[in-house]
Design an enzyme around this catalytic site. Structure first.
Site, PDB file in Angstrom:
ATOM      1  N   GLU A 263       0.878  -1.173   0.000  1.00  0.00           N
ATOM      2  CA  GLU A 263       0.000   0.000   0.000  1.00  0.00           C
ATOM      3  C   GLU A 263       0.906   1.211   0.000  1.00  0.00           C
ATOM      4  O   GLU A 263       1.652   1.441   0.952  1.00  0.00           O
ATOM      5  CB  GLU A 263      -0.925  -0.041   1.228  1.00  0.00           C
ATOM      6  CG  GLU A 263      -2.027   0.990   1.208  1.00  0.00           C
ATOM      7  CD  GLU A 263      -1.568   2.293   1.810  1.00  0.00           C
ATOM      8  OE1 GLU A 263      -1.290   3.236   1.040  1.00  0.00           O
ATOM      9  OE2 GLU A 263      -1.450   2.355   3.031  1.00  0.00           O
ATOM     10  N   CYS A 300      -2.262   8.015   4.562  1.00  0.00           N
ATOM     11  CA  CYS A 300      -2.282   7.663   3.139  1.00  0.00           C
ATOM     12  C   CYS A 300      -3.611   8.013   2.496  1.00  0.00           C
ATOM     13  O   CYS A 300      -3.714   8.066   1.267  1.00  0.00           O
ATOM     14  CB  CYS A 300      -1.964   6.187   2.948  1.00  0.00           C
ATOM     15  SG  CYS A 300      -2.925   5.096   4.013  1.00  0.00           S
TER      16      CYS A 300
END
Length: 501
Positions: A263, A300
């Site tokens: 990720e 994120c």
């Protein structure tokens, strides 16, 4: 419970020292010495994990669920000590660490309950048809099986929820896979105390000690040795695009390539439609500022891009005013703070951007920045689509609805895309939805993407560069499936089938 780190690595139930040490760099409080990891420790941990797999990978879901719950219990026992060392190392406030600890414990317990239900195994059975013409059909049974030892890399921005006992570790253990964790040097003490909790759970439940090892960082050769070790069958990673891509390439270059579930971040664009802006532009602007600056923007899912149409002045003004009132926040590391300043300079040096809010950032502290640019110029500048890890926002102004669609088509893979709309905006929102659902793993309506619910339906992933595997998620119960593979058994007698089947 008081806690002073000893700095050792946990290898298959034994706390180990090495020759070299490095020191933590806390935001406040005392620095501590930690032993530097080595490729030899990686080899020992991987061999122990493979040995553990022959029992743990074939254990009952009841025993694995008990193990996950025991880890959660042991983390809660150490709650205050975890918060203390975590806040010292990262500079995150106590409330954030307490919330993250609750999330970490919650996902361990959720995964324990989930595997007991058995749905994650996706069991299928096609009964034999011996009299079928022209050819008979054999008896076919299918089930998901654990893949073997998994490597997990701790994340800088989540010392608990995405690190030692975080989502990747919990998912792998739930699947039946032993784990070797490379700790993050930004919070080694936090990693150590959580590893102690896992070690205590191993002893309490009688689980094979090779099921978990923690190797502290210090040098890049540890990460390289870990992803290239022949006994590692998959990798879980949360971090930067550069670091993640380098590890992904190493996994792909192995003689036996393995999946790398990375990720890697996102700019998480929001599309603000005209009726919503007309009705509540100032409210959305203030909400955006809060999401943008939450945790110094070190998420994120930080929504750093706001795509607007003409008439969005109330939104822009409210966001600017709210960001002006935001006080300086401590970033996770000096390196992350410097990277934020470099990102600000990169955006500011783009000739077509207009700075709406600029502040001075020094040392480990960060304050917000806000920029404005036309859609046409934004689409020409690919660098503006690259994540700046911190509280920086860009308002992208489209001339009309068609240009907003062009922006949606031009964006890279994202973790999230958001649409702010009212009922009168439905037709325009419908034109965006087929595009943004191809771009993102999670599509939000009238919300902000910071805050990722740990649930059955959650998807935290997306097309590259948001993640390296668009078919997977690193959050929620579906994340367990990353560490399983389907096996079909043809005409196998019950005595040879897995107990779960």
């Amino acid at each position: 419970m008081s806690f002073t780190p000893h700095g050792k690595h946990l290898i298959a139930g034994a706390w180990r020292e090495t020759g070299q040490t490095f020191h933590s760099d806390p935001a406040h409080g005392a620095a501590h010495a930690f032993f530097v990891g080595t490729p030899d420790l990686v080899h020992q941990a991987c061999e122990a994990a493979e040995e553990a797999f022959w029992s743990y990978g074939y254990s009952t879901v009841e025993s694995r669920a008990a193990f996950l719950n025991a880890i959660a219990d042991e983390i809660e026992v150490r709650g205050e000590a975890i918060t203390e060392i975590g806040t010292q190392e990262t500079g995150l406030p106590e409330a954030r660490l307490q919330g993250e600890r609750g999330r970490t414990v919650g996902q361990l317990r959720l995964f324990a309950a989930h595997i007991l239900e058995g749905d994650y195994l996706d069991r299928r059975h096609d009964a034999a048809l011996p009299d079928r013409a022209p050819l008979p059909r054999p008896d076919l049974k299918m089930i998901q099986r654990p893949i073997g030892p998994v490597a997990v890399f701790g994340a800088s921005n989540f010392p608990l929820a995405f690190s030692t006992a975080g989502g990747d570790t919990a998912a792998a253990l739930a699947a039946g896979c032993p784990v070797v964790v490379k700790g993050h040097s930004a919070h080694p003490g936090t990693g150590e105390i959580v590893a102690e909790a896992i070690h205590a759970a191993i002893e309490q439940t009688g689980t094979h000690p090779g099921v978990f090892s923690l190797i502290q960082g210090g040098k890049r050769d540890v990460g390289t040795a870990l992803v290239q070790h022949p006994l590692i069958r998959a990798v879980g990673f949360t971090g930067s695009l550069g670091g993640g891509r380098a590890l992904f390439d190493l996994c792909a270059a192995r003689p036996d390539p393995i999946p790398f579930f990375g990720e890697l971040g996102s700019v998480n664009p929001m599309f603000l439609l005209p009726e919503a802006i007309k009705a509540r532009g100032a409210e959305i602007g203030a909400g955006w500022a809060g999401s943008l600056s939450m945790g110094a923007g070190q998420f994120c899912t930080n929504p750093s891009i706001a795509v607007v149409l003409p008439g969005a002045e109330a939104f822009v003004s409210a966001a600017e005013s709210a960001l002006k009132e935001t006080t300086a926040q401590t970033m996770l590391t000096d390196g992350i703070a410097q990277a934020y300043r470099d990102g600000v300079d990169r955006i500011a040096s783009t000739a077509s951007t207009k700075e709406l809010l600029g502040t001075a950032c020094e040392g480990r502290e960060a304050k917000p920045y806000l920029f404005r640019i036309s859609a046409r110029d934004w689409m020409k500048e690919h660098a503006l689509q690259e994540e700046v890890f911190g509280p920086l926002g860009i308002v992208v102004e489209a001339e009309n609805a068609a240009e907003m669609v062009d922006i949606a088509r031009s964006i890279q893979g994202q973790l999230t895309c958001t649409v702010h709309m009212d009922e009168a905006d439905t037709e325009q929102a419908q034109s965006l939805m087929p595009i943004i659902e191809r771009k993102a793993g999670r599509v939000l309506i009238n919300g902000f993407p910071t805050g990722v619910e740990v649930a059955d339906s959650m998807v935290h992933g997306g097309p590259y560069p948001a993640s390296t595997n668009f078919g997977a998620t690193s959050v929620g119960t579906l994340s367990i499936r990353r560490f399983l593979r389907p096996v079909c058994y043809q005409n196998a007698p019950d005595a040879l089938l897995p107990e779960d089947l």
